[in-house]
Design a protein around this motif. Structure first.
Motif, mmCIF file in Angstrom:
data_model
loop_
_atom_site.group_PDB
_atom_site.id
_atom_site.type_symbol
_atom_site.label_atom_id
_atom_site.label_comp_id
_atom_site.label_asym_id
_atom_site.label_seq_id
_atom_site.Cartn_x
_atom_site.Cartn_y
_atom_site.Cartn_z
ATOM 1 N N ALA A 77 0.816 -1.222 0.000
ATOM 2 C CA ALA A 77 0.000 0.000 0.000
ATOM 3 C C ALA A 77 0.842 1.260 0.000
ATOM 4 N N SER A 78 2.123 1.136 0.315
ATOM 5 C CA SER A 78 3.038 2.264 0.377
ATOM 6 C C SER A 78 2.464 3.350 1.294
ATOM 7 N N ASN A 79 2.613 4.617 0.907
ATOM 8 C CA ASN A 79 2.211 5.724 1.776
ATOM 9 C C ASN A 79 0.813 6.240 1.487
ATOM 10 N N SER A 80 -0.048 5.410 0.900
ATOM 11 C CA SER A 80 -1.375 5.876 0.500
ATOM 12 C C SER A 80 -2.265 6.180 1.696
ATOM 13 N N LEU A 81 -3.024 7.262 1.570
ATOM 14 C CA LEU A 81 -4.048 7.654 2.541
ATOM 15 C C LEU A 81 -5.421 7.517 1.900
ATOM 16 N N THR A 82 -6.419 7.140 2.679
ATOM 17 C CA THR A 82 -7.793 7.058 2.188
ATOM 18 C C THR A 82 -8.445 8.430 2.333
ATOM 19 N N PHE A 129 -7.080 -2.409 17.801
ATOM 20 C CA PHE A 129 -8.059 -1.763 16.928
ATOM 21 C C PHE A 129 -7.772 -2.199 15.498
ATOM 22 N N SER A 130 -8.821 -2.527 14.750
ATOM 23 C CA SER A 130 -8.675 -2.769 13.314
ATOM 24 C C SER A 130 -9.222 -1.570 12.558
ATOM 25 N N VAL A 131 -8.598 -1.279 11.436
ATOM 26 C CA VAL A 131 -8.926 -0.099 10.639
ATOM 27 C C VAL A 131 -9.223 -0.537 9.209
ATOM 28 N N GLU A 132 -10.325 -0.059 8.677
ATOM 29 C CA GLU A 132 -10.684 -0.374 7.299
ATOM 30 C C GLU A 132 -9.947 0.595 6.364
ATOM 31 N N GLY A 133 -8.630 0.473 6.369
ATOM 32 C CA GLY A 133 -7.818 1.405 5.600
ATOM 33 C C GLY A 133 -6.400 0.903 5.453
ATOM 34 N N THR A 134 -5.519 1.803 5.062
ATOM 35 C CA THR A 134 -4.127 1.474 4.782
ATOM 36 C C THR A 134 -3.274 1.569 6.047
ATOM 37 N N PRO A 135 -2.037 1.071 6.002
ATOM 38 C CA PRO A 135 -1.145 1.249 7.149
ATOM 39 C C PRO A 135 -0.942 2.718 7.521
ATOM 40 N N THR A 136 -0.838 3.580 6.525
ATOM 41 C CA THR A 136 -0.680 5.007 6.800
ATOM 42 C C THR A 136 -1.932 5.572 7.462
ATOM 43 N N ASP A 137 -3.110 5.150 7.011
ATOM 44 C CA ASP A 137 -4.353 5.536 7.691
ATOM 45 C C ASP A 137 -4.281 5.177 9.170
ATOM 46 N N CYS A 138 -3.818 3.959 9.454
ATOM 47 C CA CYS A 138 -3.798 3.466 10.833
ATOM 48 C C CYS A 138 -2.983 4.378 11.738
ATOM 49 N N VAL A 139 -1.779 4.718 11.300
ATOM 50 C CA VAL A 139 -0.907 5.557 12.125
ATOM 51 C C VAL A 139 -1.456 6.974 12.216
ATOM 52 N N ASN A 140 -1.927 7.495 11.101
ATOM 53 C CA ASN A 140 -2.466 8.851 11.098
ATOM 54 C C ASN A 140 -3.648 8.969 12.057
ATOM 55 N N ILE A 141 -4.577 8.035 11.990
ATOM 56 C CA ILE A 141 -5.764 8.069 12.854
ATOM 57 C C ILE A 141 -5.371 7.867 14.313
ATOM 58 N N ALA A 142 -4.462 6.916 14.561
ATOM 59 C CA ALA A 142 -4.062 6.641 15.937
ATOM 60 C C ALA A 142 -3.414 7.849 16.593
ATOM 61 N N LEU A 143 -2.569 8.553 15.834
ATOM 62 C CA LEU A 143 -1.804 9.664 16.404
ATOM 63 C C LEU A 143 -2.543 10.997 16.356
ATOM 64 N N SER A 144 -3.660 11.042 15.659
ATOM 65 C CA SER A 144 -4.353 12.332 15.524
ATOM 66 C C SER A 144 -5.762 12.311 16.096
ATOM 67 N N GLY A 145 -6.072 11.319 16.950
ATOM 68 C CA GLY A 145 -7.401 11.354 17.548
ATOM 69 C C GLY A 145 -7.855 10.081 18.229
ATOM 70 N N LEU A 146 -7.422 8.926 17.756
ATOM 71 C CA LEU A 146 -7.938 7.679 18.313
ATOM 72 C C LEU A 146 -7.439 7.415 19.733
ATOM 73 N N LEU A 147 -6.139 7.586 19.946
ATOM 74 C CA LEU A 147 -5.556 7.250 21.248
ATOM 75 C C LEU A 147 -5.676 8.425 22.211
ATOM 76 N N ASP A 148 -6.022 8.117 23.447
ATOM 77 C CA ASP A 148 -6.146 9.157 24.472
ATOM 78 C C ASP A 148 -4.783 9.721 24.873
ATOM 79 N N THR A 149 -3.773 8.860 24.848
ATOM 80 C CA THR A 149 -2.423 9.259 25.241
ATOM 81 C C THR A 149 -1.483 9.126 24.051
ATOM 82 N N ASP A 150 -0.671 10.143 23.818
ATOM 83 C CA ASP A 150 0.264 10.107 22.713
ATOM 84 C C ASP A 150 1.343 9.064 22.984
ATOM 85 N N PRO A 151 1.569 8.109 22.069
ATOM 86 C CA PRO A 151 2.594 7.102 22.312
ATOM 87 C C PRO A 151 4.002 7.689 22.234
#
Length: 249
Positions: free
Chosen positions: A41-46, A61-83
């Motif tokens: 999937a490379s760096n593709s975003l949905t 958490f499972s994400v109906e998207g790409t690996p980049t979607d997963c990290v973007n969503i996790a770091l910009s709203g999904l997780l309560d605490t920044d990893p």
């Protein structure tokens, strides 16, 4: 410490589960990964539609998207605490040389860097890996080193581990990316409705596996650790390009 784990093989892959088990011994390890295999999937975003996220217990958490979607969503709203950092993998098969341009595993690490977090992408040196536990142990070693001697926030380490028991691995090597020959031709096929279709051809054979490359390290039973950078500018040709542009004008 809290670590975000992503990959491109899907949240149920054995590699990501082995990684979470190992990292849970030293941190809170949270999986945010695609709901199915998204290799290549490379760096593709949905961007064309919303991306669904489903929880599976407290730390998966499972994400109906790409690996980049997963990290973007996790770091910009999904997780309560920044990893504190992101680890992507453990990938089924290597990501060496030109593979990094297509790899969803590496792309997840790159997205982490874009969002200000150090990241490790880790892959197995075999397409039918047996020793995920060895790769997971190597990641734990690297994280412990990073805790003692932190690397810059823009750090991306691309790690490829020989598919061997941990005691058979000879050590770690700092490496550069090797290269492959161009990929093989696309393969013509026909659908049941007699529609024209193509299978994308497999990656090309190794071209440069010389001393210092990631290919050479893994072949010699060492872990390859390659530092990656985002800046793709070819700085050594800037002067000659400027002269060429002046001549063209």
């Amino acid at each position: 410490m809290q670590i975000l784990i992503a990959n491109d093989d899907g949240y149920l892959s054995p590699g990501i589960q082995s990684l979470q088990a190992a990292l849970s011994q030293i941190s809170t390890a949270i999986i945010v990964a695609p709901d199915r295999n998204r290799s290549g999937a490379s760096n593709s975003l949905t961007l064309s539609h919303p991306v669904l996220v489903k929880p599976h217990g407290d730390f998966v958490f499972s994400v109906e998207g790409t690996p980049t979607d997963c990290v973007n969503i996790a770091l910009s709203g999904l997780l309560d605490t920044d990893p504190d950092m992101v680890v992507s993998g453990i990938n089924d098969g290597p990501n060496m040389g030109d593979d990094v341009l297509y790899s969803g595993t590496v792309a997840a690490a790159v997205e982490s860097r874009f969002l200000g977090h150090p990241a490790i992408a880790v892959s197995m040196g075999s397409h039918k890996p047996q020793h995920y536990d060895a790769a997971a142990a190597i990641v734990v070693q690297l994280i412990e080193r990073m805790q003692k001697s932190p690397l810059p926030a823009d750090t991306i380490l691309n790690v490829n581990v020989p598919d061997l028991p941990i005691d058979a691995i000879k050590g770690l090597r700092a490496t550069r990316l090797g290269t492959r020959h161009h990929s093989t031709n696309a393969i013509l096929a026909n659908s049941p409705r007699d529609e024209t279709a193509y299978w994308i051809g497999p990656a090309g054979e190794i071209n440069d596996d010389g001393i210092g490359t990631d290919f050479a390290a893994v072949k010699d039973q060492f872990v390859s650790v390659t530092p990656l950078q985002i800046d793709m500018t070819r700085h050594d040709t800037m002067t000659s390009l400027a002269s060429w542009l002046e001549q063209s004008a």
